[in-house]
Design an enzyme around this catalytic site. Structure first.
Site, mmCIF file in Angstrom:
data_model
loop_
_atom_site.group_PDB
_atom_site.id
_atom_site.type_symbol
_atom_site.label_atom_id
_atom_site.label_comp_id
_atom_site.label_asym_id
_atom_site.label_seq_id
_atom_site.Cartn_x
_atom_site.Cartn_y
_atom_site.Cartn_z
ATOM 1 N N SER A 17 0.723 -1.133 0.094
ATOM 2 C CA SER A 17 0.144 0.080 0.197
ATOM 3 C C SER A 17 0.867 1.311 0.090
ATOM 4 C CB SER A 17 -1.007 -0.147 1.378
ATOM 5 O OG SER A 17 -2.013 -1.118 1.151
ATOM 6 N N LYS A 66 -8.157 -5.954 11.797
ATOM 7 C CA LYS A 66 -9.353 -5.585 10.989
ATOM 8 C C LYS A 66 -10.485 -5.670 11.785
ATOM 9 C CE LYS A 66 -8.008 -6.403 6.182
ATOM 10 N NZ LYS A 66 -8.318 -7.410 4.903
ATOM 11 N N ASP A 102 -12.383 -3.507 0.941
ATOM 12 C CA ASP A 102 -12.438 -4.890 0.303
ATOM 13 C C ASP A 102 -13.504 -5.377 -0.717
ATOM 14 O OD1 ASP A 102 -9.721 -5.458 0.983
ATOM 15 O OD2 ASP A 102 -10.182 -6.401 2.849
ATOM 16 N N GLY A 129 -12.048 -16.534 6.532
ATOM 17 C CA GLY A 129 -11.548 -15.489 7.384
ATOM 18 C C GLY A 129 -12.123 -14.037 6.839
ATOM 19 N N ALA A 131 -10.992 -11.822 4.767
ATOM 20 C CA ALA A 131 -11.185 -11.693 3.300
ATOM 21 C C ALA A 131 -12.289 -12.228 2.520
ATOM 22 C CB ALA A 131 -9.876 -11.997 2.499
ATOM 23 N N GLY A 255 -4.701 -11.583 -7.171
ATOM 24 C CA GLY A 255 -5.406 -10.578 -6.215
ATOM 25 C C GLY A 255 -4.812 -9.268 -6.606
HETATM 26 P P1 NAP Z 1 -7.716 -14.456 7.810
HETATM 27 O O1 NAP Z 1 -8.505 -13.667 8.321
HETATM 28 O O2 NAP Z 1 -6.286 -14.838 8.644
HETATM 29 O O3 NAP Z 1 -8.209 -15.730 7.184
HETATM 30 C C1 NAP Z 1 -7.089 -16.801 6.648
HETATM 31 C C2 NAP Z 1 -8.215 -17.943 5.927
HETATM 32 O O4 NAP Z 1 -7.529 -18.970 5.398
HETATM 33 C C3 NAP Z 1 -8.936 -18.861 7.081
HETATM 34 O O5 NAP Z 1 -10.173 -19.336 6.666
HETATM 35 C C4 NAP Z 1 -8.238 -19.997 7.384
HETATM 36 O O6 NAP Z 1 -8.568 -21.234 7.960
HETATM 37 C C5 NAP Z 1 -7.621 -20.378 5.909
HETATM 38 N N1 NAP Z 1 -6.274 -20.921 5.969
HETATM 39 C C6 NAP Z 1 -5.115 -20.387 6.370
HETATM 40 N N2 NAP Z 1 -4.215 -21.328 6.341
HETATM 41 C C7 NAP Z 1 -4.682 -22.239 5.587
HETATM 42 C C8 NAP Z 1 -4.306 -23.405 4.927
HETATM 43 N N3 NAP Z 1 -2.861 -23.716 5.173
HETATM 44 N N4 NAP Z 1 -4.950 -24.321 4.404
HETATM 45 C C9 NAP Z 1 -6.181 -23.955 4.361
HETATM 46 N N5 NAP Z 1 -6.617 -22.819 4.660
HETATM 47 C C10 NAP Z 1 -5.824 -22.044 5.127
HETATM 48 O O7 NAP Z 1 -6.962 -13.535 6.625
HETATM 49 P P2 NAP Z 1 -7.543 -12.924 5.525
HETATM 50 O O8 NAP Z 1 -7.396 -11.448 5.894
HETATM 51 O O9 NAP Z 1 -8.722 -13.446 5.219
HETATM 52 O O10 NAP Z 1 -6.501 -13.042 4.080
HETATM 53 C C11 NAP Z 1 -6.707 -14.230 3.532
HETATM 54 C C12 NAP Z 1 -5.651 -14.011 2.164
HETATM 55 O O11 NAP Z 1 -6.085 -13.149 1.264
HETATM 56 C C13 NAP Z 1 -4.194 -13.548 2.548
HETATM 57 O O12 NAP Z 1 -3.443 -14.230 1.646
HETATM 58 C C14 NAP Z 1 -4.179 -12.366 2.290
HETATM 59 O O13 NAP Z 1 -3.189 -11.486 1.939
HETATM 60 C C15 NAP Z 1 -5.457 -11.895 1.032
HETATM 61 N N6 NAP Z 1 -5.937 -10.757 0.722
HETATM 62 C C16 NAP Z 1 -5.953 -10.213 -0.310
HETATM 63 C C17 NAP Z 1 -6.448 -8.982 -0.513
HETATM 64 C C18 NAP Z 1 -6.335 -8.538 -2.059
HETATM 65 O O14 NAP Z 1 -6.873 -7.268 -1.920
HETATM 66 N N7 NAP Z 1 -6.076 -9.112 -2.972
HETATM 67 C C19 NAP Z 1 -7.209 -8.518 0.426
HETATM 68 C C20 NAP Z 1 -7.269 -9.183 1.453
HETATM 69 C C21 NAP Z 1 -6.783 -10.340 1.770
HETATM 70 P P3 NAP Z 1 -8.869 -21.431 9.049
HETATM 71 O O15 NAP Z 1 -10.156 -20.985 9.733
HETATM 72 O O16 NAP Z 1 -8.971 -23.050 9.327
HETATM 73 O O17 NAP Z 1 -7.517 -21.101 10.049
#
Ligand code: NAP
Length: 294
Positions: A17, A66, A102, A129, A131, A255
């Site tokens: 960012s 967040k 988002d 999660g 996102a 993304g």
């Molecule tokens: P978060 O709140 O920590 O959620 C992560 C999710 O992924 C949870 O559902 C978690 O499952 C699951 N997970 C984690 N490790 C895993 C694994 N090894 N195998 C399967 N599932 C797994 O994170 P978030 O904020 O949602 O972000 C998720 C991803 O999206 C990140 O990589 C982030 O960089 C990306 N993102 C991108 C943008 C964009 O603008 N492109 C915006 C936001 C986020 P459990 O519940 O089982 O732990």
């Protein structure tokens, strides 16, 4: 006086960012800086107060703050409140208001950049999660036939499906003719889900699986039809999910466009100016290239 903006989270060194927003300020000849602030959850309250007192006008909020930031804000936009996560804070007269850009970021990235129209389509979101919530809620507004959520922890997938049902029934979130409430469901997590994927028009990865070069795909793609579209929220590299989906003949996007559009919306909220999208996109692409060479 130089205007102050920034991003808070922990760790924060990876954030793209600062590159995107600094380029936007420069392009619009604004006297403004955008800084990363490493804020662990235990320091969130005093750090937010300190930033507001020092005159910060806008913040992005990233993992793991967040959700934790919501009760510390003076006001929260209804969409951010509904999903329980804020990624943007606007500060005016020392009053803080939280938003979730988002939602619009994913909407624009999907519809404008891939050309996919979710209306009447069947969608599978992997992850439940923060996102995933923004993605699923953005999709709900676009009248899909159904949204399935799968997560390693099935209770989290069920919780998100319940949130979608609540929003669909409340009527204010999505059009009244939108998806039947019964169209939101948790799908039990399995690494191989070919029977589910056969019926999917859009597959979204909202997990961090793929961030590391050696990561596999979050689920196996057996069964996915070539007409399906794949959206991977990971923006750091061309993931195995993107590579394998393209080998199957699918349209697949990383993304970066979502990151761009969520940032553009934050910029618009803070400055009330039209964000210079092309400049911001180029800055992001350069930053990704630079970080991948390090
Ligand atoms: P978060 O709140 O920590 O959620 C992560 C999710 O992924 C949870 O559902 C978690 O499952 C699951 N997970 C984690 N490790 C895993 C694994 N090894 N195998 C399967 N599932 C797994 O994170 P978030 O904020 O949602 O972000 C998720 C991803 O999206 C990140 O990589 C982030 O960089 C990306 N993102 C991108 C943008 C964009 O603008 N492109 C915006 C936001 C986020 P459990 O519940 O089982 O732990």
């Amino acid at each position: 006086m130089t205007r102050l903006f920034g991003v808070i989270g922990s760790p924060i060194g990876h954030s793209l960012s600062p590159a995107m927003h600094s380029a936007a300020f420069k392009a619009l000849k604004m006297d403004a800086v955008y800084s990363p602030f490493d804020v662990p959850p235990a320091h969130l309250r005093p750090m937010l107060r300190a930033l507001v007192l020092s005159g910060v006008e806008g913040l992005n909020v990233t993992v793991p703050l967040k959700e934790a930031i919501l009760p510390l804000l003076d006001a929260v936009d209804p969409a951010a409140k509904a999903i329980g996560a804020v990624n943007t804070v606007v500060v005016r007269n020392h009053r803080t208001t939280g938003y979730n850009t988002d939602i619009i970021g994913f909407h624009r990235a999907l519809v404008e950049d891939t050309g996919f129209d979710p209306r009447g389509k069947r969608i599978l979101v992997v992850g439940a999660g923060g996102a995933a919530k923004a993605v699923a809620c953005a999709l709900l507004r676009l009248e899909p036939a159904g949204i399935g959520i799968t997560d390693r922890i099935n209770a989290k997938a069920r919780q998100l499906a319940k949130l979608l049902l609540r929003l669909a029934r409340a009527g204010s979130w999505c059009p009244p003719r939108g998806m039947a409430a019964s169209g939101c469901a948790a799908i039990p997590w399995r690494p191989r889900m070919s029977n589910v994927l056969e019926g999917v028009d859009l597959l979204v990865n909202a997990t961090p699986v793929g961030m590391k070069p050696a990561d596999p795909t979050p689920i196996e793609l057996a069964g996915l039809r070539r007409e399906a579209v794949v959206y991977d929220l990971i923006y750091h590299r061309k993931t195995k999910l993107i590579q394998q989906a393209r080998l199957r003949g699918c349209v697949a996007s990383g993304g970066l466009p979502m990151l761009l559009y969520q940032g553009a919306e934050s910029f618009r909220l803070w400055t009330r100016r039209r964000p210079p999208i092309a400049v911001m996109r180029r800055a992001l692409e350069r930053a990704v290239k630079f970080k991948s060479q390090k």
